[in-house]
Write an enzyme that holds these catalytic residues in place. Structure first.
Site, PDB file in Angstrom:
ATOM      1  N   TRP A  12       3.330 153.912  51.649  1.00 29.20           N
ATOM      2  CA  TRP A  12       2.551 155.019  51.784  1.00 29.20           C
ATOM      3  C   TRP A  12       1.738 155.344  50.350  1.00 29.20           C
ATOM      4  O   TRP A  12       1.035 156.497  50.527  1.00 29.20           O
ATOM      5  CB  TRP A  12       3.406 155.980  52.234  1.00 29.20           C
ATOM      6  CG  TRP A  12       4.232 156.121  53.214  1.00 29.20           C
ATOM      7  CD1 TRP A  12       3.527 155.277  54.450  1.00 29.20           C
ATOM      8  CD2 TRP A  12       5.151 156.792  53.889  1.00 29.20           C
ATOM      9  NE1 TRP A  12       4.404 155.526  55.702  1.00 29.20           N
ATOM     10  CE2 TRP A  12       5.259 156.417  55.516  1.00 29.20           C
ATOM     11  CE3 TRP A  12       5.967 157.731  53.550  1.00 29.20           C
ATOM     12  CZ2 TRP A  12       6.360 157.049  56.111  1.00 29.20           C
ATOM     13  CZ3 TRP A  12       6.951 158.291  54.204  1.00 29.20           C
ATOM     14  CH2 TRP A  12       7.127 158.023  55.690  1.00 29.20           C
ATOM     15  N   LYS A  13       1.986 154.648  49.527  1.00 30.28           N
ATOM     16  CA  LYS A  13       1.411 154.883  48.172  1.00 30.28           C
ATOM     17  C   LYS A  13       1.565 156.140  47.960  1.00 30.28           C
ATOM     18  O   LYS A  13       2.429 156.619  47.806  1.00 30.28           O
ATOM     19  CB  LYS A  13      -0.313 154.506  48.295  1.00 30.28           C
ATOM     20  CG  LYS A  13      -0.470 153.043  48.848  1.00 30.28           C
ATOM     21  CD  LYS A  13      -1.793 152.642  48.559  1.00 30.28           C
ATOM     22  CE  LYS A  13      -2.096 151.246  49.060  1.00 30.28           C
ATOM     23  NZ  LYS A  13      -3.350 150.655  48.724  1.00 30.28           N
ATOM     24  N   HIS A  48       2.226 144.940  42.969  1.00 34.94           N
ATOM     25  CA  HIS A  48       1.039 145.446  43.662  1.00 34.94           C
ATOM     26  C   HIS A  48      -0.240 145.328  42.681  1.00 34.94           C
ATOM     27  O   HIS A  48      -0.183 145.761  41.792  1.00 34.94           O
ATOM     28  CB  HIS A  48       1.368 146.751  44.310  1.00 34.94           C
ATOM     29  CG  HIS A  48       0.353 147.114  45.279  1.00 34.94           C
ATOM     30  ND1 HIS A  48      -1.120 147.814  45.067  1.00 34.94           N
ATOM     31  CD2 HIS A  48       0.277 147.241  46.703  1.00 34.94           C
ATOM     32  CE1 HIS A  48      -1.736 147.720  46.050  1.00 34.94           C
ATOM     33  NE2 HIS A  48      -0.856 147.650  47.304  1.00 34.94           N
ATOM     34  N   GLU A  93      -2.098 139.692  49.493  1.00 38.38           N
ATOM     35  CA  GLU A  93      -2.859 140.907  49.277  1.00 38.38           C
ATOM     36  C   GLU A  93      -4.072 140.728  48.357  1.00 38.38           C
ATOM     37  O   GLU A  93      -4.107 141.164  47.122  1.00 38.38           O
ATOM     38  CB  GLU A  93      -2.218 142.340  48.736  1.00 38.38           C
ATOM     39  CG  GLU A  93      -1.046 142.670  49.660  1.00 38.38           C
ATOM     40  CD  GLU A  93      -0.948 144.109  49.463  1.00 38.38           C
ATOM     41  OE1 GLU A  93      -0.890 144.775  50.855  1.00 38.38           O
ATOM     42  OE2 GLU A  93      -1.004 144.588  48.420  1.00 38.38           O
TER      43      GLU A  93
END
Ligand code: PGA
Length: 273
Positions: A18-19, A102, A174
């Protein structure tokens, strides 16, 4: 070589990042809506990664047979004078997973390979599973550096990880150029074939460090503009253990479709397709 223990059955893992979205109140309402509609499937593990502030209250609200929780980051020291940080020790008992490395942490917050490696170790030491994110930038891709970048990020991220611990880990491919495509015209999702190339490289590195059974045990998932339309394509790739949607996870209908694709895919595997 450090030996690994193989986990029994691999479920598809869907991690909603959801950042920095949703206040605690909105996160709670959203979770309520999701839990009313979601069907639980034995072959799919659904993980929600809200902001740090919402973890405690969602932890009390969440039905553990429906969802697990993840943190989006942590600090690697267990405690001390580190203003603004939350340690893996503090997350223990609250979450099962912690997203580490991330690309927004790497490039917006300048996290180094050393920071990432120390965080992976802190998460494992505190008995949770790191979701280690790796992936090349657009420039690195244009320069033909993708496999080198993956090699370096995987080898560095796994430094000092034992064979037993590696089986608990998740590695998310990613590619930085594929993240957040809905907000940028220059970004687009990778293809399932891009994922397959990266996934093979990641498992190859894990195999060279820990052996074949570890490379089969570790879960490798895809993230970067995953949505309800492209989810199935990634999940159908042999070796794709799940997905890490960001933007699409903020829309409950779309997120539920992604979860259902993971269930359908498993069904198709069993049918021998
Ligand atoms: P996205 O984000 O799905 O919005 O591209 C994925 C991620 O950054 O984890």
């Amino acid at each position: 070589m450090k030996t690994a223990t193989k986990p029994s059955v691999k479920r598809k893992l869907i991690v909603a990042n959801w950042k920095m979205h949703f206040t605690t109140h909105k996160a709670s309402l959203y979770l309520h809506k999701l839990s009313e509609k979601i069907a639980t499937h034995k072959d799919v593990e659904v993980v929600l990664a809200p902001n740090m502030l919402s973890l405690q209250s969602l932890g009390m609200q969440v039905k553990h047979r429906q969802f697990k929780l993840a943190a989006q980051n942590c600090y690697w020291r267990d405690e001390g004078a580190f203003t603004g940080e939350v340690s893996a020790t503090m997350l223990h008992g609250l979450v099962d997973y912690v997203i580490i490395g991330h690309s927004e942490r790497r490039y917006v917050f300048s996290e180094t390979e050393k920071d990432i490696r120390m965080k992976v170790q802190a998460v494992l030491r505190n008995k949770m599973s790191p979701v280690l994110c790796v992936g090349e930038t657009a420039h690195q891709r244009a320069d033909g550096e993708t496999l080198h970048v993956l090699h370096d990020q995987v080898v560095s991220g796994l430094a000092n990880v034992t064979g037993e611990e590696v089986a608990r880990m998740v590695i998310a491919y990613e590619p930085v150029w594929a993240i957040n495509s809905s907000n940028s015209k220059t970004h687009k999702a990778a293809t399932p074939e891009d994922f397959a190339v990266a996934e093979k490289e990641i498992r190859k590195q894990v195999a060279s460090l820990y052996g074949k059974s570890a490379s089969e045990a570790i879960r490798v998932i895809y993230g970067g503009s995953v949505n309800a339309d492209n989810a199935r394509g990634f999940l159908s790739q042999e070796g794709c253990d799940g997905l890490l949607p960001g933007t699409a996870s903020l829309n409950s209908e779309e997120f539920l479709k992604i979860v259902e694709s993971a269930h359908d895919n498993k069904g198709r595997d069993k049918a021998g397709k």
